[in-house]
Every structure is written in structure tokens, then in C-alpha cells.
Design a protein around this motif. Structure first.
Motif, mmCIF file in Angstrom:
data_model
loop_
_atom_site.group_PDB
_atom_site.id
_atom_site.type_symbol
_atom_site.label_atom_id
_atom_site.label_comp_id
_atom_site.label_asym_id
_atom_site.label_seq_id
_atom_site.Cartn_x
_atom_site.Cartn_y
_atom_site.Cartn_z
ATOM 1 N N ALA A 129 -84.125 20.495 21.496
ATOM 2 C CA ALA A 129 -85.203 20.016 22.367
ATOM 3 C C ALA A 129 -86.272 21.085 22.612
ATOM 4 C CB ALA A 129 -84.632 19.539 23.696
ATOM 5 N N SER A 130 -85.860 22.327 22.853
ATOM 6 C CA SER A 130 -86.830 23.392 23.121
ATOM 7 C C SER A 130 -87.695 23.674 21.899
ATOM 8 C CB SER A 130 -86.106 24.669 23.556
ATOM 9 O OG SER A 130 -85.456 24.485 24.791
ATOM 10 N N ALA A 131 -87.122 23.562 20.709
ATOM 11 C CA ALA A 131 -87.904 23.758 19.488
ATOM 12 C C ALA A 131 -88.947 22.653 19.331
ATOM 13 C CB ALA A 131 -86.985 23.796 18.273
ATOM 14 N N LEU A 132 -88.557 21.419 19.635
ATOM 15 C CA LEU A 132 -89.505 20.306 19.581
ATOM 16 C C LEU A 132 -90.651 20.526 20.565
ATOM 17 C CD1 LEU A 132 -86.899 17.431 19.391
ATOM 18 C CD2 LEU A 132 -88.732 17.747 17.734
ATOM 19 N N TYR A 133 -90.327 20.970 21.767
ATOM 20 C CA TYR A 133 -91.370 21.185 22.765
ATOM 21 C C TYR A 133 -92.293 22.336 22.362
ATOM 22 C CZ TYR A 133 -93.670 22.311 27.151
ATOM 23 O OH TYR A 133 -94.616 22.575 28.112
ATOM 24 N N SER A 134 -91.721 23.418 21.840
ATOM 25 C CA SER A 134 -92.538 24.561 21.422
ATOM 26 C C SER A 134 -93.482 24.177 20.290
ATOM 27 C CB SER A 134 -91.639 25.721 20.990
ATOM 28 O OG SER A 134 -90.922 26.238 22.090
ATOM 29 N N LEU A 135 -93.011 23.374 19.361
ATOM 30 C CA LEU A 135 -93.885 22.892 18.295
ATOM 31 C C LEU A 135 -94.989 22.008 18.854
ATOM 32 C CD1 LEU A 135 -91.246 22.069 15.523
ATOM 33 C CD2 LEU A 135 -92.920 23.927 15.485
ATOM 34 N N ALA A 136 -94.666 21.245 19.916
ATOM 35 C CA ALA A 136 -95.680 20.413 20.561
ATOM 36 C C ALA A 136 -96.774 21.281 21.179
ATOM 37 C CB ALA A 136 -95.035 19.533 21.627
ATOM 38 N N VAL A 137 -96.387 22.374 21.845
ATOM 39 C CA VAL A 137 -97.369 23.277 22.441
ATOM 40 C C VAL A 137 -98.256 23.882 21.358
ATOM 41 C CG1 VAL A 137 -97.640 25.448 23.715
ATOM 42 C CG2 VAL A 137 -95.929 23.789 24.441
ATOM 43 N N ILE A 138 -97.651 24.233 20.225
ATOM 44 C CA ILE A 138 -98.428 24.784 19.109
ATOM 45 C C ILE A 138 -99.445 23.763 18.613
ATOM 46 C CG2 ILE A 138 -98.247 25.506 16.687
ATOM 47 C CD1 ILE A 138 -95.577 26.844 17.425
ATOM 48 N N GLN A 139 -99.035 22.501 18.532
ATOM 49 C CA GLN A 139 -99.945 21.453 18.073
ATOM 50 C C GLN A 139 -101.059 21.207 19.092
ATOM 51 O OE1 GLN A 139 -100.008 19.978 15.136
ATOM 52 N NE2 GLN A 139 -98.166 21.002 14.399
ATOM 53 N N PHE A 140 -100.736 21.202 20.362
ATOM 54 C CA PHE A 140 -101.745 20.981 21.400
ATOM 55 C C PHE A 140 -102.816 22.071 21.384
ATOM 56 C CE2 PHE A 140 -98.479 18.437 23.942
ATOM 57 C CZ PHE A 140 -99.102 17.226 23.679
ATOM 58 N N ASN A 141 -102.401 23.311 21.113
ATOM 59 C CA ASN A 141 -103.330 24.443 21.184
ATOM 60 C C ASN A 141 -103.906 24.850 19.834
ATOM 61 O OD1 ASN A 141 -102.900 24.770 23.985
ATOM 62 N ND2 ASN A 141 -101.049 25.970 23.605
ATOM 63 N N GLY A 142 -103.345 24.332 18.747
ATOM 64 C CA GLY A 142 -103.753 24.821 17.436
ATOM 65 C C GLY A 142 -103.374 26.278 17.264
ATOM 66 N N SER A 143 -102.222 26.674 17.824
ATOM 67 C CA SER A 143 -101.796 28.080 17.803
ATOM 68 C C SER A 143 -101.624 28.580 16.374
ATOM 69 C CB SER A 143 -100.473 28.245 18.561
ATOM 70 O OG SER A 143 -100.596 27.808 19.891
ATOM 71 N N GLY A 144 -102.068 29.805 16.151
ATOM 72 C CA GLY A 144 -101.968 30.391 14.825
ATOM 73 C C GLY A 144 -103.119 30.004 13.917
ATOM 74 N N GLY A 145 -104.023 29.166 14.382
ATOM 75 C CA GLY A 145 -105.161 28.722 13.579
ATOM 76 C C GLY A 145 -106.416 28.687 14.427
ATOM 77 N N SER A 146 -107.266 27.719 14.153
ATOM 78 C CA SER A 146 -108.506 27.562 14.910
ATOM 79 C C SER A 146 -108.405 26.340 15.808
ATOM 80 C CB SER A 146 -109.689 27.399 13.949
ATOM 81 O OG SER A 146 -109.574 26.179 13.230
ATOM 82 N N LYS A 147 -109.456 26.114 16.605
ATOM 83 C CA LYS A 147 -109.468 24.964 17.482
ATOM 84 C C LYS A 147 -109.390 23.661 16.689
ATOM 85 C CE LYS A 147 -112.172 22.669 21.073
ATOM 86 N NZ LYS A 147 -113.410 22.653 21.869
ATOM 87 N N ASN A 148 -109.932 23.684 15.471
ATOM 88 C CA ASN A 148 -109.923 22.478 14.631
ATOM 89 C C ASN A 148 -108.531 22.134 14.130
ATOM 90 O OD1 ASN A 148 -112.719 22.207 14.898
ATOM 91 N ND2 ASN A 148 -113.114 23.539 13.117
ATOM 92 N N ASP A 149 -107.588 23.075 14.286
ATOM 93 C CA ASP A 149 -106.215 22.821 13.830
ATOM 94 C C ASP A 149 -105.376 22.099 14.876
ATOM 95 O OD1 ASP A 149 -106.496 24.039 11.303
ATOM 96 O OD2 ASP A 149 -106.320 26.016 12.231
ATOM 97 N N LYS A 150 -105.954 21.789 16.022
ATOM 98 C CA LYS A 150 -105.213 21.035 17.035
ATOM 99 C C LYS A 150 -104.875 19.645 16.513
ATOM 100 C CE LYS A 150 -107.334 23.146 21.147
ATOM 101 N NZ LYS A 150 -108.088 22.849 22.390
ATOM 102 N N ASN A 151 -103.701 19.180 16.889
ATOM 103 C CA ASN A 151 -103.282 17.827 16.522
ATOM 104 C C ASN A 151 -102.607 17.222 17.755
ATOM 105 O OD1 ASN A 151 -102.169 15.473 15.482
ATOM 106 N ND2 ASN A 151 -101.733 16.406 13.495
ATOM 107 N N LEU A 152 -103.426 16.595 18.590
ATOM 108 C CA LEU A 152 -102.924 16.092 19.868
ATOM 109 C C LEU A 152 -101.887 14.993 19.685
ATOM 110 C CD1 LEU A 152 -106.236 15.978 21.952
ATOM 111 C CD2 LEU A 152 -104.674 17.888 21.555
ATOM 112 N N ARG A 153 -102.114 14.119 18.712
ATOM 113 C CA ARG A 153 -101.166 13.016 18.493
ATOM 114 C C ARG A 153 -99.811 13.550 18.062
ATOM 115 N NH1 ARG A 153 -103.214 7.904 18.156
ATOM 116 N NH2 ARG A 153 -101.474 7.284 16.801
ATOM 117 N N ALA A 154 -99.820 14.576 17.207
ATOM 118 C CA ALA A 154 -98.554 15.185 16.783
ATOM 119 C C ALA A 154 -97.867 15.857 17.969
ATOM 120 C CB ALA A 154 -98.799 16.194 15.667
ATOM 121 N N GLY A 155 -98.659 16.500 18.847
ATOM 122 C CA GLY A 155 -98.090 17.127 20.026
ATOM 123 C C GLY A 155 -97.412 16.123 20.938
#
Length: 358
Positions: A129-155
Motif C-alpha cells: 500500500a505505501s508503495a502505491l501511495y508513493s507512486l501516486a505522489v510521484i505522479q501528482f507532482n511529476g517528481s523526477g521530471g518536469s511539470k508536464n510529466d504530471k499524470n493526475l489520473r494515474a495518481g
């Protein structure tokens, strides 16, 4: 006389070691059970240094696959190649907690984004569960990339999966997303329902802590459990209003060791957070920005920033509610964020001084 004593000593020394006579399957089964119940890293290390036979069985993939999360609670100052190698051994054995822990450390601390995200994804596939949530935070913020890398639906999708598994922060994040229409169609009623579920789980954890209290614990623990009991019975005690929705006043739940590691890592290495990068202001998070202006800040005071709405909601109840002071230029632009008067968050682009409230 001396000869007789020597013979007796020789006979005693020649007695076989009972431990060596234990079947291999039995020793392996005992270590298999012990590996998941270790309360700190030294518990497992002591097994490794006891004897060659125990070390051999302790490093068996079957045992490593069950090593518990507290065994990986290494201090950031004690991080070393040997600790890294041990985590990799557990990863190769298919240990979910090792996949998540090493994934978080590689993604945020060692800045190996691809490998870190891949390890967390493998843990998520195993319903961590914690891994799923952490990946969601990465998707919400586009972490590790640019703002254009955000994927809200995936988050949102990842949060929903973690919420099904009972992850409290994911429930809160999903509730806020539904309330705000953030990455999903707005559904205020369903969003509130998820927020109530998160508070209910928080309450259940607090009650469980009270019921599992042991008399031999230290005086500090006795005071905490007295605090729990009085809070549940409605007695007024000053403290942390984490469950203010239910009128309860109980301490926050235990922070995951990897979040403690992240916080210690970056606080002890200020040079790692250059170019204006910031840590999430929630004390139990430890996530850093991977690019400037990645996290959003409080729309009321503008002095704190969060990686997620879940962290904002927790920090609001933990401390920020009594510290938040409106900025003069935002007077009149404040609004209720749907959680006991909590403000919204604004996203400030680089070069901008003021942004509108969401």
C-alpha cells in the motif's frame, strides 16, 4: 587425581553440540519466523554474527523474503555499502518492504529515479500500500521530471488502489481529490466519505495502541496511554488534535522508518537540497522536491509546502492550525478547504511572486 579430572573434562568437552544436532529445516523455520518479528536492525545482525550456521540460514532467500520493516530501520548516518547490499539481497529474495525501502532511498536520496521507481512499482505489484501511495505522489507532482510529466489520473488510480488496501494517507488524498475534482470528476459527498473513513482508521489505530499497552513499559508510555484513555473518554487534554473531526485528541501514528530515513538524510546533508529545493513540511513525510517549485504551498500563509493534500491535512491538525497566519496580500482570498477550516494549496511557478488560490 589430576589424571581423573582431565579425563572428566575431556568427556565434557567431547559432548556433541545440541544446536548442531537440530535439523536444518527446523532452524530455517525458526529464523523464518524470527525475521519478520525483529524490532530493530541489531536483532537480525546478532543472528548473522552468532555462528556460521546461523549466518548461512539467515541469508537464505526464504528468510530474507520475510524480514520485517523494522529490520530496515537503519539510521541515515549509518548508511553504508553493506546496508545497501543487504537491502539488495532482500530485494532479490522478493521482500516487499525491501523493494519499497530501497526504491524510496534510490529515488529520493541517491537520485536514481528510474531504478527507484522500478523497485517501488515491483512492490506495488505485490500490493504494498505505501508503495502505491508513493507512486501516486510521484505522479501528482511529476517528481523526477518536469511539470508536464504530471499524470493526475494515474495518481488518483494509484491512490484508489492503496485506499482499498487500507492506506490512511491514500484515503485522505483520494478524499481531497474527489472534493476538489483534482484528477477525477468532482464528488463532494464521496470525498467526505473517504475523509471520514481515514479518520475512523486513525481512531482504530489509537484504540489498538491503548489496548496493547503493557504495564512494564516506561513512564513516558504510561503517560501516553493515559492520554489515549482520557481522550477517548472525552476528558480535555492539550496535545495533538489529529482526530479533531471526532473530538478525539490522540498522538499521531508511528512514522514509517523510510520516511524517518529521508528526513534524517536531507537534514544532515543540507547541500543535497540546493537550488531552492525544499522538504515537505509535514514532519512525518521526509520527501524532498526533485525540482524547484515542485511542491505546493499553503494558500493562507505561504510559509509551508507539501508534497500532497494528505500531508497538508495531517500537518494542519498536528501543528500548522495554530501557526498559520494569513499573508497581507492574500487577505480576502482565503477559503475553506473542506477539512476543519484548512486552507487550500497554491502552486507557484518559478519567477512568480503570488498565485491564485485553487
Amino acid at each position: 587425581m589430576i589424571t581423573a579430572q582431565r579425563k572428566r573434562l575431556r568427556k565434557i568437552s567431547e559432548k556433541p553440540d545440541l544446536f548442531d544436532q537440530l535439523p536444518d529445516d527446523l532452524v530455517l523455520y525458526i529464523l523464518f519466523k524470527l525475521s519478520s518479528s525483529a524490532s530493530c536492525p541489531s536483532d537480525f545482525i546478532n543472528i548473522l554474527i552468532t555462528c556460521k550456521r546461523l549466518k548461512q540460514f539467515a541469508l537464505d532467500p526464504l528468510v530474507l523474503s520475510r524480514v520485517g520493516v523494522k529490520t530496515f530501520a537503519v539510521k541515515a548516518e549509518r548508511w553504508s555499502d553493506s546496508a545497501h547490499q543487504f537491502l539488495k539481497q532482500c530485494v532479490n529474495a522478493g521482500n516487499r518492504e525491501a523493494l519499497y525501502t530501497l526504491g524510496m532511498i534510490r529515488f529520493y536520496c541517491l537520485q536514481n529515479r528510474g531504478s527507484g521507481a522500478s523497485l517501488m512499482a515491483k512492490a506495488a505489484i505485490k500490493s504494498h500500500a505505501s508503495a502505491l501511495y508513493s507512486l501516486a505522489v510521484i505522479q501528482f507532482n511529476g517528481s523526477g521530471g518536469s511539470k508536464n510529466d504530471k499524470n493526475l489520473r494515474a495518481g488518483v488510480a494509484l491512490c484508489a488502489r492503496a485506499a482499498v488496501l487500507g492506506h490512511i494517507d491514500a484515503l485522505r488524498e483520494l478524499g481531497h481529490c474527489l472534493q476538489d475534482g483534482y484528477g477525477v470528476s468532482q464528488d463532494i459527498v464521496q470525498g467526505r466519505r473517504f475523509l471520514v473513513q481515514a479518520n475512523a482508521k486513525e481512531l482504530a489505530l489509537s484504540l489498538r495502541s491503548m489496548l496493547t499497552w503493557k504495564p512494564q513499559q516506561q513512564h513516558v508510555d504510561e503517560q501516553q496511554n493515559l492520554h489515549y484513555a482520557c481522550s477517548v473518554m472525552g476528558t480535555t487534554i492539550t496535545g495533538c488534535p489529529l482526530l479533531s473531526d471526532f473530538g478525539c485528541n490522540v498522538p499521531a501514528r508511528e512514522v514509517h522508518p523510510v520516511n524517518e530515513f529521508l528526513k534524517e538524510w536531507f537534514e544532515s546533508r543540507p547541500g543535497m537540497l540546493d537550488h531552492g529545493l525544499r522538504l515537505c513540511s509535514h514532519s512525518g513525510c521526509g520527501r524532498p522536491e526533485t525540482r524547484p517549485r515542485e511542491f505546493r504551498r499553503c494558500s493562507v500563509c505561504g510559509t509551508v509546502n507539501y508534497c500532497s493534500r494528505g500531508c497538508q491535512a495531517l500537518d494542519w491538525k498536528l501543528r500548522h492550525k495554530v501557526e498559520c497566519v494569513p499573508m497581507e496580500q492574500w487577505q480576502g482570498a482565503l477559503e475553506d478547504g473542506g477539512d476543519n477550516g484548512i486552507g487550500g494549496m497554491v502552486e507557484i511557478e518559478e519567477g512568480e511572486d503570488v498565485a491564485l488560490v485553487e
